[in-house]
Write a protein that holds these residues in place. Structure first.
Motif, PDB file in Angstrom:
ATOM      1  N   ARG A   1      36.528  33.402  44.655  1.00 19.04           N
ATOM      2  CA  ARG A   1      37.919  33.348  45.027  1.00 19.04           C
ATOM      3  C   ARG A   1      38.535  32.004  44.658  1.00 19.04           C
ATOM      4  O   ARG A   1      38.017  30.901  45.029  1.00 19.04           O
ATOM      5  CB  ARG A   1      38.042  33.546  46.356  1.00 19.04           C
TER       6      ARG A   1
ATOM      7  N   GLU B   1      44.955  35.932  46.354  1.00 19.99           N
ATOM      8  CA  GLU B   1      44.915  37.213  45.357  1.00 19.99           C
ATOM      9  C   GLU B   1      44.122  37.081  43.977  1.00 19.99           C
ATOM     10  O   GLU B   1      44.287  37.811  43.327  1.00 19.99           O
ATOM     11  CB  GLU B   1      46.119  37.747  45.192  1.00 19.99           C
ATOM     12  N   SER B   2      43.424  35.910  43.838  1.00 20.05           N
ATOM     13  CA  SER B   2      42.890  35.504  42.417  1.00 20.05           C
ATOM     14  C   SER B   2      41.491  34.998  42.662  1.00 20.05           C
ATOM     15  O   SER B   2      41.184  34.484  43.651  1.00 20.05           O
ATOM     16  CB  SER B   2      43.831  34.357  41.897  1.00 20.05           C
TER      17      SER B   2
ATOM     18  N   GLU C   1      38.306  33.229  39.869  1.00 16.39           N
ATOM     19  CA  GLU C   1      37.820  32.860  38.601  1.00 16.39           C
ATOM     20  C   GLU C   1      36.508  33.443  38.143  1.00 16.39           C
ATOM     21  O   GLU C   1      35.751  34.072  39.275  1.00 16.39           O
ATOM     22  CB  GLU C   1      37.449  31.223  38.774  1.00 16.39           C
TER      23      GLU C   1
ATOM     24  N   GLU D   1      39.315  43.879  41.238  1.00 16.83           N
ATOM     25  CA  GLU D   1      40.437  44.833  41.689  1.00 16.83           C
ATOM     26  C   GLU D   1      40.169  45.720  43.140  1.00 16.83           C
ATOM     27  O   GLU D   1      41.018  45.719  43.872  1.00 16.83           O
ATOM     28  CB  GLU D   1      41.094  45.828  40.732  1.00 16.83           C
TER      29      GLU D   1
ATOM     30  N   TYR E   1      41.925  41.789  44.746  1.00 17.85           N
ATOM     31  CA  TYR E   1      42.453  40.711  44.087  1.00 17.85           C
ATOM     32  C   TYR E   1      43.182  41.396  42.752  1.00 17.85           C
ATOM     33  O   TYR E   1      43.070  42.484  42.272  1.00 17.85           O
ATOM     34  CB  TYR E   1      41.256  39.844  43.414  1.00 17.85           C
ATOM     35  N   THR E   2      44.417  40.472  42.516  1.00 17.54           N
ATOM     36  CA  THR E   2      45.483  40.930  41.495  1.00 17.54           C
ATOM     37  C   THR E   2      45.290  39.779  40.436  1.00 17.54           C
ATOM     38  O   THR E   2      46.103  40.250  39.362  1.00 17.54           O
ATOM     39  CB  THR E   2      46.874  41.055  42.080  1.00 17.54           C
ATOM     40  N   ALA E   3      44.579  38.960  40.367  1.00 17.65           N
ATOM     41  CA  ALA E   3      44.434  38.169  39.044  1.00 17.65           C
ATOM     42  C   ALA E   3      43.105  37.528  38.681  1.00 17.65           C
ATOM     43  O   ALA E   3      42.544  37.281  39.977  1.00 17.65           O
ATOM     44  CB  ALA E   3      45.522  36.933  39.461  1.00 17.65           C
ATOM     45  N   LEU E   4      42.696  37.373  37.606  1.00 16.58           N
ATOM     46  CA  LEU E   4      41.518  36.870  37.139  1.00 16.58           C
ATOM     47  C   LEU E   4      42.172  35.539  36.346  1.00 16.58           C
ATOM     48  O   LEU E   4      43.188  35.403  35.818  1.00 16.58           O
ATOM     49  CB  LEU E   4      40.865  37.718  36.025  1.00 16.58           C
ATOM     50  N   SER E   5      41.109  34.506  36.428  1.00 19.74           N
ATOM     51  CA  SER E   5      41.308  33.300  35.722  1.00 19.74           C
ATOM     52  C   SER E   5      39.921  33.088  35.066  1.00 19.74           C
ATOM     53  O   SER E   5      38.898  33.251  35.495  1.00 19.74           O
ATOM     54  CB  SER E   5      42.092  32.061  36.240  1.00 19.74           C
TER      55      SER E   5
ATOM     56  N   ALA F   1      44.895  33.619  31.987  1.00 15.89           N
ATOM     57  CA  ALA F   1      45.075  34.261  33.361  1.00 15.89           C
ATOM     58  C   ALA F   1      45.288  35.623  33.051  1.00 15.89           C
ATOM     59  O   ALA F   1      46.177  35.965  32.030  1.00 15.89           O
ATOM     60  CB  ALA F   1      46.598  33.613  33.627  1.00 15.89           C
TER      61      ALA F   1
ATOM     62  N   ARG G   1      46.304  39.478  34.840  1.00 18.59           N
ATOM     63  CA  ARG G   1      46.878  40.190  35.701  1.00 18.59           C
ATOM     64  C   ARG G   1      45.945  41.385  35.862  1.00 18.59           C
ATOM     65  O   ARG G   1      45.709  42.108  34.876  1.00 18.59           O
ATOM     66  CB  ARG G   1      48.263  40.362  35.940  1.00 18.59           C
TER      67      ARG G   1
END
Length: 172
Positions: free
Chosen positions: A75, A79-80, A82, A109, A113-117, A150, A152
């Motif tokens: 985390r 909402e994201s 890594e 998802e 979570y709504t975003a990966l990095s 980044a 989504r």
């Protein structure tokens, strides 16, 4: 591919790390890593299934099932997450990495979570290509010595923002 249980994490991390060449270790950890130190290993095996989770790729062998790849999420915001991925050298370019990245994205998802990095070294052309194939909408930019990615997820992946338009125009 299946979620990595906390009680199996130590074995899986050690097994995959042992199958990485010095070059693969460098690409994964962004520096020469000859062995996993206590704190680094502790961080990799610390899984709670929500803020820190992983999926593992296992193949059958003469001595039984053996871990050959791990994708991990951590985390990084409300909402994201890594993500980071490692695949044993002999199993690279066989689809394991693609399946791991897809599985960790699906897990992220499902956890809301709504975003990966992710941070990838520019010379890791294989990983950059893999991410672009799976997530053609990825936004990438150089940040010092790494390429920051980044991505989504879910409905957010299909929303076009002003940032997306500007990034698309300036990338050409």
């Amino acid at each position: 591919m299946h979620p990595l249980a906390p009680e199996d994490a130590g074995h899986a991390v050690d097994a995959v790390f042992a199958q990485l060449s010095p070059r693969s270790r460098y690409l994964r950890f962004h520096s020469p890593v000859h062995r996993l130190t206590g704190p680094v290993r502790a961080g990799l095996v610390d899984l709670d299934g929500r803020c820190r989770a992983a999926v593992v790729a296992v193949v059958g062998g003469p001595d039984g099932p053996s871990p050959v790849g791990i994708a991990r999420l951590a985390r990084s915001g409300p909402e994201s997450v890594e993500i980071a991925v490692a695949v044993a050298d002999v199993w690279q370019r066989r689809g394991i990495g693609s399946r791991l990245v897809t599985a960790i994205a699906e897990l992220a998802e499902s956890l809301g979570y709504t975003a990966l990095s992710g941070a990838v070294l520019p010379e890791n052309v294989a990983m950059l290509g893999l991410v672009r194939r799976i997530f053609p909408w990825v936004r990438a930019h150089y940040d010092g010595d790494v390429v920051q990615l980044a991505i989504r997820l879910g409905p957010a992946a299909w929303t076009i923002t002003d940032e997306d338009l500007i990034a698309g125009l300036t990338a050409r």
